[in-house]
Design a protein around this motif. Structure first.
Motif, PDB file in Angstrom:
ATOM      1  N   MET A   1       8.966   4.165 -16.784  1.00 41.67           N
ATOM      2  CA  MET A   1       7.971   5.040 -16.868  1.00 41.67           C
ATOM      3  C   MET A   1       8.477   6.539 -16.294  1.00 41.67           C
ATOM      4  O   MET A   1       8.363   7.018 -15.406  1.00 41.67           O
ATOM      5  N   SER A   2       9.153   7.111 -17.556  1.00 37.90           N
ATOM      6  CA  SER A   2       9.654   8.361 -17.404  1.00 37.90           C
ATOM      7  C   SER A   2       8.774   9.563 -17.682  1.00 37.90           C
ATOM      8  O   SER A   2       8.915  10.555 -17.469  1.00 37.90           O
ATOM      9  N   SER A   3       7.729   9.171 -18.488  1.00 37.71           N
ATOM     10  CA  SER A   3       6.697  10.341 -18.819  1.00 37.71           C
ATOM     11  C   SER A   3       5.473  10.486 -17.859  1.00 37.71           C
ATOM     12  O   SER A   3       5.116   9.414 -17.277  1.00 37.71           O
ATOM     13  N   PRO A   4       5.207  11.668 -17.627  1.00 36.85           N
ATOM     14  CA  PRO A   4       4.151  12.022 -16.848  1.00 36.85           C
ATOM     15  C   PRO A   4       2.790  11.525 -17.052  1.00 36.85           C
ATOM     16  O   PRO A   4       2.004  10.894 -16.119  1.00 36.85           O
ATOM     17  N   SER A   5       2.525  11.118 -18.540  1.00 36.75           N
ATOM     18  CA  SER A   5       1.150  10.572 -18.671  1.00 36.75           C
ATOM     19  C   SER A   5       1.437   8.957 -18.265  1.00 36.75           C
ATOM     20  O   SER A   5       0.096   8.580 -17.955  1.00 36.75           O
ATOM     21  N   ALA A   6       2.386   8.265 -18.361  1.00 38.17           N
ATOM     22  CA  ALA A   6       2.501   7.007 -17.890  1.00 38.17           C
ATOM     23  C   ALA A   6       2.326   6.804 -16.527  1.00 38.17           C
ATOM     24  O   ALA A   6       1.814   5.978 -15.987  1.00 38.17           O
ATOM     25  N   LEU A   7       2.925   7.772 -15.753  1.00 40.20           N
ATOM     26  CA  LEU A   7       2.509   7.876 -14.355  1.00 40.20           C
ATOM     27  C   LEU A   7       1.341   8.130 -13.797  1.00 40.20           C
ATOM     28  O   LEU A   7       0.609   7.412 -12.996  1.00 40.20           O
ATOM     29  N   GLN A   8       0.560   8.909 -14.685  1.00 39.85           N
ATOM     30  CA  GLN A   8      -0.898   9.446 -14.223  1.00 39.85           C
ATOM     31  C   GLN A   8      -1.599   8.238 -14.545  1.00 39.85           C
ATOM     32  O   GLN A   8      -2.793   7.839 -13.787  1.00 39.85           O
ATOM     33  N   ARG A   9      -1.524   7.438 -15.695  1.00 33.69           N
ATOM     34  CA  ARG A   9      -2.069   6.238 -16.191  1.00 33.69           C
ATOM     35  C   ARG A   9      -1.997   5.012 -15.082  1.00 33.69           C
ATOM     36  O   ARG A   9      -3.001   4.617 -14.632  1.00 33.69           O
ATOM     37  N   THR A  10      -0.737   5.065 -14.454  1.00 34.21           N
ATOM     38  CA  THR A  10      -0.795   4.124 -13.465  1.00 34.21           C
ATOM     39  C   THR A  10      -1.315   4.289 -12.155  1.00 34.21           C
ATOM     40  O   THR A  10      -1.942   3.737 -11.521  1.00 34.21           O
ATOM     41  N   VAL A  11      -1.472   5.692 -11.864  1.00 32.78           N
ATOM     42  CA  VAL A  11      -2.001   6.103 -10.597  1.00 32.78           C
ATOM     43  C   VAL A  11      -3.357   5.783 -10.865  1.00 32.78           C
ATOM     44  O   VAL A  11      -4.374   5.327 -10.106  1.00 32.78           O
ATOM     45  N   ARG A  12      -3.938   6.303 -11.882  1.00 32.04           N
ATOM     46  CA  ARG A  12      -5.663   5.835 -12.221  1.00 32.04           C
ATOM     47  C   ARG A  12      -5.836   4.287 -12.205  1.00 32.04           C
ATOM     48  O   ARG A  12      -6.894   4.070 -11.557  1.00 32.04           O
ATOM     49  N   ARG A  13      -5.066   3.652 -12.654  1.00 37.85           N
ATOM     50  CA  ARG A  13      -5.176   2.047 -12.667  1.00 37.85           C
ATOM     51  C   ARG A  13      -5.222   1.589 -11.107  1.00 37.85           C
ATOM     52  O   ARG A  13      -5.892   0.902 -10.754  1.00 37.85           O
ATOM     53  N   CYS A  14      -4.200   2.093 -10.610  1.00 36.72           N
ATOM     54  CA  CYS A  14      -4.210   1.600  -9.021  1.00 36.72           C
ATOM     55  C   CYS A  14      -5.277   2.325  -8.255  1.00 36.72           C
ATOM     56  O   CYS A  14      -5.783   1.469  -7.281  1.00 36.72           O
ATOM     57  N   THR A  15      -5.735   3.434  -8.503  1.00 38.89           N
ATOM     58  CA  THR A  15      -6.935   3.937  -7.513  1.00 38.89           C
ATOM     59  C   THR A  15      -8.067   3.085  -8.048  1.00 38.89           C
ATOM     60  O   THR A  15      -8.980   2.809  -7.077  1.00 38.89           O
ATOM     61  N   ALA A  16      -8.232   2.700  -9.281  1.00 38.27           N
ATOM     62  CA  ALA A  16      -9.421   1.768  -9.673  1.00 38.27           C
ATOM     63  C   ALA A  16      -9.319   0.395  -9.160  1.00 38.27           C
ATOM     64  O   ALA A  16     -10.204  -0.011  -8.479  1.00 38.27           O
ATOM     65  N   VAL A  17      -8.284  -0.208  -9.048  1.00 39.01           N
ATOM     66  CA  VAL A  17      -7.976  -1.327  -8.057  1.00 39.01           C
ATOM     67  C   VAL A  17      -8.491  -1.078  -6.729  1.00 39.01           C
ATOM     68  O   VAL A  17      -9.356  -2.120  -6.086  1.00 39.01           O
ATOM     69  N   VAL A  18      -7.919  -0.288  -6.235  1.00 37.67           N
ATOM     70  CA  VAL A  18      -8.290   0.266  -4.769  1.00 37.67           C
ATOM     71  C   VAL A  18      -9.827   0.254  -4.361  1.00 37.67           C
ATOM     72  O   VAL A  18     -10.375  -0.162  -3.595  1.00 37.67           O
ATOM     73  N   VAL A  19     -10.492   1.069  -5.452  1.00 35.32           N
ATOM     74  CA  VAL A  19     -11.960   1.386  -5.444  1.00 35.32           C
ATOM     75  C   VAL A  19     -12.714  -0.110  -5.529  1.00 35.32           C
ATOM     76  O   VAL A  19     -13.729  -0.228  -4.670  1.00 35.32           O
ATOM     77  N   ILE A  20     -12.217  -0.925  -6.427  1.00 38.78           N
ATOM     78  CA  ILE A  20     -12.944  -2.296  -6.694  1.00 38.78           C
ATOM     79  C   ILE A  20     -12.741  -2.886  -5.186  1.00 38.78           C
ATOM     80  O   ILE A  20     -13.681  -3.503  -4.837  1.00 38.78           O
ATOM     81  N   ALA A  21     -11.653  -3.031  -4.554  1.00 37.30           N
ATOM     82  CA  ALA A  21     -11.552  -3.686  -3.292  1.00 37.30           C
ATOM     83  C   ALA A  21     -12.428  -3.150  -2.126  1.00 37.30           C
ATOM     84  O   ALA A  21     -13.153  -3.943  -1.449  1.00 37.30           O
ATOM     85  N   ILE A  22     -12.545  -1.599  -2.093  1.00 40.57           N
ATOM     86  CA  ILE A  22     -13.310  -1.201  -1.192  1.00 40.57           C
ATOM     87  C   ILE A  22     -14.811  -1.599  -1.462  1.00 40.57           C
ATOM     88  O   ILE A  22     -15.514  -1.714  -0.503  1.00 40.57           O
ATOM     89  N   GLY A  23     -15.232  -1.481  -2.753  1.00 45.36           N
ATOM     90  CA  GLY A  23     -16.691  -1.596  -2.839  1.00 45.36           C
ATOM     91  C   GLY A  23     -17.022  -3.156  -2.766  1.00 45.36           C
ATOM     92  O   GLY A  23     -18.134  -3.491  -2.084  1.00 45.36           O
ATOM     93  N   VAL A  24     -15.950  -4.213  -3.148  1.00 46.01           N
ATOM     94  CA  VAL A  24     -16.282  -5.391  -2.684  1.00 46.01           C
ATOM     95  C   VAL A  24     -16.422  -5.842  -1.231  1.00 46.01           C
ATOM     96  O   VAL A  24     -17.337  -6.508  -0.716  1.00 46.01           O
ATOM     97  N   ALA A  25     -15.362  -5.116  -0.421  1.00 50.64           N
ATOM     98  CA  ALA A  25     -15.200  -5.404   1.164  1.00 50.64           C
ATOM     99  C   ALA A  25     -16.642  -4.779   1.698  1.00 50.64           C
ATOM    100  O   ALA A  25     -17.538  -5.374   2.581  1.00 50.64           O
TER     101      ALA A  25
END
Length: 63
Positions: A1-25
């Protein structure tokens, strides 16, 4: 994960997982079924699935 775009993609995906969990809860806590958390979770899940399926060619070339 050396490139900034890969890091940004990972942060967006993790944020989506957190939003799903909060919405379900939030949807399961209330006595009635509010529409807001359901819509929020659905949109986040669609975004997550789309980001897993579609990777732009310029991002692949950078990695």
């Amino acid at each position: 994960m050396s490139s900034p775009s890969a890091l940004q993609r990972t942060v967006r995906r993790c944020t989506a997982v957190v939003v799903i969990a909060i919405g379900v809860a939030a949807g399961s806590v209330g006595s009635s079924r509010p529409l807001g958390p359901l819509v929020l979770s659905t949109v986040a899940a669609i975004f997550l699935l789309a980001s897993l399926v579609y990777t732009p060619t310029w991002d692949v070339a950078d990695e």
